[in-house]
Motif scaffolding. Structure first.
Motif, PDB file in Angstrom:
ATOM      1  N   ILE A   6       4.406  -0.074   6.939  1.00 49.55           N
ATOM      2  CA  ILE A   6       3.375   0.486   6.064  1.00 49.55           C
ATOM      3  C   ILE A   6       3.730   0.100   4.683  1.00 49.55           C
ATOM      4  O   ILE A   6       4.959   0.598   4.346  1.00 49.55           O
ATOM      5  CB  ILE A   6       2.826   1.871   6.443  1.00 49.55           C
ATOM      6  N   ARG A   7       2.842  -0.606   4.156  1.00 45.59           N
ATOM      7  CA  ARG A   7       3.271  -0.804   2.634  1.00 45.59           C
ATOM      8  C   ARG A   7       2.514   0.030   1.754  1.00 45.59           C
ATOM      9  O   ARG A   7       1.108  -0.595   1.410  1.00 45.59           O
ATOM     10  CB  ARG A   7       3.255  -2.252   2.291  1.00 45.59           C
ATOM     11  N   PRO A   8       2.802   1.154   1.301  1.00 49.34           N
ATOM     12  CA  PRO A   8       1.677   1.833   0.618  1.00 49.34           C
ATOM     13  C   PRO A   8       1.585   1.282  -0.970  1.00 49.34           C
ATOM     14  O   PRO A   8       0.402   1.658  -1.309  1.00 49.34           O
ATOM     15  CB  PRO A   8       2.267   3.176   0.275  1.00 49.34           C
ATOM     16  N   GLY A   9       2.412   0.543  -1.433  1.00 51.56           N
ATOM     17  CA  GLY A   9       2.138  -0.149  -2.716  1.00 51.56           C
ATOM     18  C   GLY A   9       0.898  -1.131  -2.690  1.00 51.56           C
ATOM     19  O   GLY A   9      -0.016  -1.299  -3.408  1.00 51.56           O
ATOM     20  N   ARG A  10       1.221  -1.983  -1.577  1.00 58.24           N
ATOM     21  CA  ARG A  10      -0.138  -3.253  -1.485  1.00 58.24           C
ATOM     22  C   ARG A  10      -1.380  -2.235  -1.145  1.00 58.24           C
ATOM     23  O   ARG A  10      -2.277  -2.713  -1.622  1.00 58.24           O
ATOM     24  CB  ARG A  10       0.468  -3.945  -0.430  1.00 58.24           C
ATOM     25  N   LEU A  11      -1.425  -1.173  -0.245  1.00 57.71           N
ATOM     26  CA  LEU A  11      -2.597  -0.386   0.054  1.00 57.71           C
ATOM     27  C   LEU A  11      -3.315   0.062  -1.560  1.00 57.71           C
ATOM     28  O   LEU A  11      -4.250   0.075  -1.663  1.00 57.71           O
ATOM     29  CB  LEU A  11      -2.194   0.750   0.709  1.00 57.71           C
ATOM     30  N   CYS A  12      -2.403   0.720  -2.352  1.00 56.77           N
ATOM     31  CA  CYS A  12      -2.719   1.022  -3.697  1.00 56.77           C
ATOM     32  C   CYS A  12      -3.269  -0.057  -4.425  1.00 56.77           C
ATOM     33  O   CYS A  12      -4.507   0.113  -5.032  1.00 56.77           O
ATOM     34  CB  CYS A  12      -1.605   1.746  -4.186  1.00 56.77           C
TER      35      CYS A  12
END
Length: 74
Positions: A6-12
Motif C-alpha cells: 500500500i502506497r499512502p503517498g500515491r493515494l493522497c
C-alpha cells in the motif's frame, strides 16, 4: 494477504489531483465558477502533503522491517 504494498503517498496525491479535476469539470459544466489560480495551491499543497505522507510511511515501513525503534539502549 495483499497483492502489493500500500502506497499512502500515491493515494493522497491521486485523491488531491482527482478532486482538482472534479472541481474544474464542474466549472466546465457550469455547475459553479472556479478561478483559474485555485489549481496552483491545490496541486502544490496536495503534492507536498503526499510527499510528507510517503516519507512518514517509508520511515514506518523501514522501522517495522528492522524490528524495533532503531535505537540501542545500554
Amino acid at each position: 494477504m495483499p497483492r502489493h504494498e500500500i502506497r499512502p503517498g500515491r493515494l493522497c496525491a491521486g485523491t488531491v489531483l482527482t478532486a482538482t479535476g472534479v472541481l474544474y469539470a464542474g466549472d466546465a459544466g457550469g455547475a459553479w465558477q472556479i478561478p483559474w489560480f485555485v489549481a496552483l495551491p491545490l496541486v502544490t499543497g496536495g503534492l507536498f502533503l503526499a510527499g510528507a505522507v510517503a516519507f512518514v510511511a517509508g520511515r514506518a515501513r523501514r522501522r517495522r522491517q528492522t524490528g524495533g525503534a532503531g535505537v540501542d539502549l545500554p
